[in-house]
Design a protein around this motif. Structure first.
Motif, PDB file in Angstrom:
ATOM      1  N   VAL A 121      10.701  12.255   6.197  1.00  0.00           N
ATOM      2  CA  VAL A 121       9.403  11.872   6.929  1.00  0.00           C
ATOM      3  C   VAL A 121       9.504  10.305   7.207  1.00  0.00           C
ATOM      4  CG1 VAL A 121       6.716  11.556   6.733  1.00  0.00           C
ATOM      5  CG2 VAL A 121       8.072  13.414   5.603  1.00  0.00           C
ATOM      6  N   LEU A 122       9.079   9.904   8.395  1.00  0.00           N
ATOM      7  CA  LEU A 122       8.915   8.434   8.731  1.00  0.00           C
ATOM      8  C   LEU A 122       7.477   8.015   8.363  1.00  0.00           C
ATOM      9  CD1 LEU A 122       8.020   6.345  11.077  1.00  0.00           C
ATOM     10  CD2 LEU A 122      10.038   5.681   9.844  1.00  0.00           C
ATOM     11  N   THR A 123       7.195   7.095   7.772  1.00  0.00           N
ATOM     12  CA  THR A 123       5.958   6.641   7.321  1.00  0.00           C
ATOM     13  C   THR A 123       5.717   5.329   8.041  1.00  0.00           C
ATOM     14  OG1 THR A 123       6.582   5.380   5.415  1.00  0.00           O
ATOM     15  CG2 THR A 123       5.990   7.703   5.124  1.00  0.00           C
ATOM     16  N   LEU A 124       4.414   4.954   8.309  1.00  0.00           N
ATOM     17  CA  LEU A 124       3.841   3.804   9.071  1.00  0.00           C
ATOM     18  C   LEU A 124       2.529   3.665   8.397  1.00  0.00           C
ATOM     19  CD1 LEU A 124       4.329   2.245  12.387  1.00  0.00           C
ATOM     20  CD2 LEU A 124       1.878   2.577  11.635  1.00  0.00           C
ATOM     21  N   CYS A 125       2.371   2.552   7.726  1.00  0.00           N
ATOM     22  CA  CYS A 125       0.867   2.250   7.162  1.00  0.00           C
ATOM     23  C   CYS A 125       0.579   0.863   7.477  1.00  0.00           C
ATOM     24  CB  CYS A 125       1.147   2.161   5.749  1.00  0.00           C
ATOM     25  SG  CYS A 125       2.541   1.274   4.951  1.00  0.00           S
ATOM     26  N   SER A 126       0.838   0.434   8.885  1.00  0.00           N
ATOM     27  CA  SER A 126       0.429  -1.014   9.175  1.00  0.00           C
ATOM     28  C   SER A 126      -0.971  -1.143   9.340  1.00  0.00           C
ATOM     29  CB  SER A 126       0.688  -1.271  10.618  1.00  0.00           C
ATOM     30  OG  SER A 126       2.386  -1.014  10.550  1.00  0.00           O
ATOM     31  N   LEU A 127      -1.765  -2.300   9.343  1.00  0.00           N
ATOM     32  CA  LEU A 127      -3.058  -2.814   9.351  1.00  0.00           C
ATOM     33  C   LEU A 127      -3.278  -2.795  11.147  1.00  0.00           C
ATOM     34  CD1 LEU A 127      -3.325  -5.635   6.785  1.00  0.00           C
ATOM     35  CD2 LEU A 127      -3.898  -3.278   6.536  1.00  0.00           C
ATOM     36  N   PHE A 128      -2.331  -2.888  11.787  1.00  0.00           N
ATOM     37  CA  PHE A 128      -2.779  -3.122  13.361  1.00  0.00           C
ATOM     38  C   PHE A 128      -1.308  -2.783  14.114  1.00  0.00           C
ATOM     39  CE2 PHE A 128      -2.423  -7.381  11.629  1.00  0.00           C
ATOM     40  CZ  PHE A 128      -1.572  -8.024  12.453  1.00  0.00           C
ATOM     41  N   THR A 187      12.159  13.906  13.352  1.00  0.00           N
ATOM     42  CA  THR A 187      11.688  13.642  12.255  1.00  0.00           C
ATOM     43  C   THR A 187      10.034  13.564  11.897  1.00  0.00           C
ATOM     44  OG1 THR A 187      13.393  12.155  11.730  1.00  0.00           O
ATOM     45  CG2 THR A 187      11.656  11.815  10.361  1.00  0.00           C
ATOM     46  N   GLN A 188       9.315  14.199  10.972  1.00  0.00           N
ATOM     47  CA  GLN A 188       7.981  14.330  10.709  1.00  0.00           C
ATOM     48  C   GLN A 188       7.613  12.848  10.611  1.00  0.00           C
ATOM     49  OE1 GLN A 188       6.886  17.387  10.831  1.00  0.00           O
ATOM     50  NE2 GLN A 188       8.884  17.848  11.335  1.00  0.00           N
ATOM     51  N   VAL A 189       6.232  12.559  10.823  1.00  0.00           N
ATOM     52  CA  VAL A 189       5.702  11.358  10.906  1.00  0.00           C
ATOM     53  C   VAL A 189       4.185  11.341   9.869  1.00  0.00           C
ATOM     54  CG1 VAL A 189       4.525   9.433  12.174  1.00  0.00           C
ATOM     55  CG2 VAL A 189       6.710  10.486  12.948  1.00  0.00           C
ATOM     56  N   VAL A 190       4.029  10.218   9.202  1.00  0.00           N
ATOM     57  CA  VAL A 190       2.701  10.064   8.575  1.00  0.00           C
ATOM     58  C   VAL A 190       2.587   8.835   8.904  1.00  0.00           C
ATOM     59  CG1 VAL A 190       1.560  10.206   6.566  1.00  0.00           C
ATOM     60  CG2 VAL A 190       3.294  11.808   6.576  1.00  0.00           C
ATOM     61  N   ALA A 191       1.279   8.462   9.575  1.00  0.00           N
ATOM     62  CA  ALA A 191       0.820   7.156   9.982  1.00  0.00           C
ATOM     63  C   ALA A 191      -0.625   6.849   9.460  1.00  0.00           C
ATOM     64  CB  ALA A 191       1.003   6.720  11.242  1.00  0.00           C
ATOM     65  N   THR A 192      -1.015   5.783   9.152  1.00  0.00           N
ATOM     66  CA  THR A 192      -2.382   5.139   9.050  1.00  0.00           C
ATOM     67  C   THR A 192      -2.858   5.195  10.544  1.00  0.00           C
ATOM     68  OG1 THR A 192      -1.645   2.892   9.178  1.00  0.00           O
ATOM     69  CG2 THR A 192      -2.395   3.836   6.968  1.00  0.00           C
ATOM     70  N   ASP A 193      -4.235   5.213  10.804  1.00  0.00           N
ATOM     71  CA  ASP A 193      -4.784   5.430  12.260  1.00  0.00           C
ATOM     72  C   ASP A 193      -5.428   3.851  12.054  1.00  0.00           C
ATOM     73  OD1 ASP A 193      -5.952   6.148  14.129  1.00  0.00           O
ATOM     74  OD2 ASP A 193      -7.709   7.262  13.367  1.00  0.00           O
ATOM     75  N   PHE A 214       0.676  -1.308   0.048  1.00  0.00           N
ATOM     76  CA  PHE A 214      -0.050  -0.003  -0.067  1.00  0.00           C
ATOM     77  C   PHE A 214       0.728   1.133   0.033  1.00  0.00           C
ATOM     78  CE2 PHE A 214      -1.641   3.220   2.880  1.00  0.00           C
ATOM     79  CZ  PHE A 214      -2.719   3.893   2.381  1.00  0.00           C
ATOM     80  N   LEU A 215       1.894   1.332   0.760  1.00  0.00           N
ATOM     81  CA  LEU A 215       2.685   2.261   0.856  1.00  0.00           C
ATOM     82  C   LEU A 215       3.228   2.752  -0.711  1.00  0.00           C
ATOM     83  CD1 LEU A 215       4.524   4.513   2.275  1.00  0.00           C
ATOM     84  CD2 LEU A 215       6.206   2.823   2.919  1.00  0.00           C
ATOM     85  N   GLU A 262      -7.101   4.280   7.303  1.00  0.00           N
ATOM     86  CA  GLU A 262      -6.630   2.989   6.538  1.00  0.00           C
ATOM     87  C   GLU A 262      -6.931   2.719   5.052  1.00  0.00           C
ATOM     88  OE1 GLU A 262      -6.327  -0.584   9.029  1.00  0.00           O
ATOM     89  OE2 GLU A 262      -7.363   0.480  10.366  1.00  0.00           O
ATOM     90  N   ASP A 263      -5.958   2.446   4.319  1.00  0.00           N
ATOM     91  CA  ASP A 263      -6.052   2.011   2.973  1.00  0.00           C
ATOM     92  C   ASP A 263      -6.848   3.191   2.048  1.00  0.00           C
ATOM     93  OD1 ASP A 263      -5.188  -0.509   2.917  1.00  0.00           O
ATOM     94  OD2 ASP A 263      -6.858  -1.354   3.887  1.00  0.00           O
ATOM     95  N   ASP A 264      -6.347   4.483   2.493  1.00  0.00           N
ATOM     96  CA  ASP A 264      -6.590   5.500   1.397  1.00  0.00           C
ATOM     97  C   ASP A 264      -5.358   6.140   0.945  1.00  0.00           C
ATOM     98  OD1 ASP A 264      -7.597   7.933   0.403  1.00  0.00           O
ATOM     99  OD2 ASP A 264      -9.453   8.050   1.721  1.00  0.00           O
ATOM    100  N   PRO A 265      -4.957   5.694  -0.359  1.00  0.00           N
ATOM    101  CA  PRO A 265      -3.695   6.156  -0.641  1.00  0.00           C
ATOM    102  C   PRO A 265      -3.800   7.489  -1.168  1.00  0.00           C
ATOM    103  CG  PRO A 265      -5.123   4.842  -2.515  1.00  0.00           C
ATOM    104  CD  PRO A 265      -5.739   4.588  -1.117  1.00  0.00           C
ATOM    105  N   VAL A 266      -5.011   8.112  -1.551  1.00  0.00           N
ATOM    106  CA  VAL A 266      -4.959   9.445  -1.911  1.00  0.00           C
ATOM    107  C   VAL A 266      -4.689  10.451  -0.577  1.00  0.00           C
ATOM    108  CG1 VAL A 266      -6.270  11.341  -2.723  1.00  0.00           C
ATOM    109  CG2 VAL A 266      -6.594   9.331  -3.780  1.00  0.00           C
ATOM    110  N   GLN A 267      -5.432  10.012   0.412  1.00  0.00           N
ATOM    111  CA  GLN A 267      -5.362  10.882   1.575  1.00  0.00           C
ATOM    112  C   GLN A 267      -3.807  10.672   2.112  1.00  0.00           C
ATOM    113  OE1 GLN A 267      -8.087  11.672   4.606  1.00  0.00           O
ATOM    114  NE2 GLN A 267      -9.849  10.526   3.461  1.00  0.00           N
TER     115      GLN A 267
END
Length: 231
Positions: free
Chosen positions: A128-135, A150-156, A69-70, A176-181
């Motif tokens: 940026v540090l990204t996290l896109c985990s399902l849980f 460091t800036q962070v972008v993560a899925t809720d 997804f990332l 979660e699972d919203d690639p546009v956002q």
């Protein structure tokens, strides 16, 4: 019962509500300012040596980390902005991820170097540090990134990111699972970064000294154990 996050505590009490007076949250002791690693460690990655701007992700190459997804979410941004993505970690999803990179012609923009021992240097140099985990439970990598400013972008996802980032105060939270956002949040983090000193201060809430003090109260060695629930 000790849980590592308020989210896990809530999940547990939903199943066993009778334990409400015997269940406390104690954050993991993640940050230890007494043991700052040497800054002269070599990163052993050409993109860092070149000073190329990059986004970072860290974790097992496994389904729940959602790296596929990332890659899909940031593919266009990487090409348009001449950014790069480094995903640190190893796991059984590597063949599938490498195949995706070939299919999307992203091999020059995305690197999968595997396991590294000096993650902190990557975090300090990442945009940026990204996290896109399902849980998650309490994702250590977010706290470590904050400690580096460091800036962070993560899925809720459930649970952890929202709690660490205080509902979005200290980083971008995305459904979660919203690639546009996700891509839009990443652009915001790049263009309008949060103050680094505030991020570093937030990381100290997950420090060794603070966690040890709470454990001492939970064990009844000092103070009132009831305070540990909200510390």
């Amino acid at each position: 019962i000790i849980t590592v996050s308020d989210g896990i505590r809530s999940e547990f009490l939903r199943l066993v509500p009778s334990m409400v007076d015997r269940t406390v949250r104690v954050y993991n002791p993640i940050i230890d300012r007494r043991e700052e690693p040497a800054e002269d460690l070599k990163a052993m990655h050409p993109w860092l040596d070149q000073g190329a701007p990059f986004i970072l992700a860290v974790g097992r190459l496994s389904r729940e980390k959602n790296f596929s997804f990332l890659i899909d979410s940031v593919a266009t941004l990487l090409v348009q902005e001449n950014l790069r993505l480094i995903i640190l970690g190893e796991g059984d999803e590597r063949p599938a991820l490498e195949q995706k990179l070939r299919e999307r012609n992203l091999e020059k923009h995305v690197s999968l170097p595997g396991f590294v021992s000096n993650v902190r240097i990557f975090m300090k140099r990442a945009k940026v540090l990204t996290l896109c985990s399902l849980f998650e439970g309490l994702p250590t990598v977010i706290v470590e990134a904050l400690a580096c400013g460091t800036q962070v972008v993560a899925t809720d996802c459930v649970t952890g990111p929202k709690e660490i980032l205080d509902g979005g105060r200290f980083g971008e939270l995305v459904p979660e699972d919203d690639p546009v956002q996700f891509c839009e949040a990443l652009q915001r983090a790049l263009e309008r970064p949060r103050r680094q000193d505030l991020l570093v201060k937030r990381a100290d809430d997950f420090g060794v000294e603070r966690s040890v003090n709470v454990y001492l109260r939970v064990l009844g060695i000092v103070g009132d154990t009831k305070e540990s629930v909200s510390d």
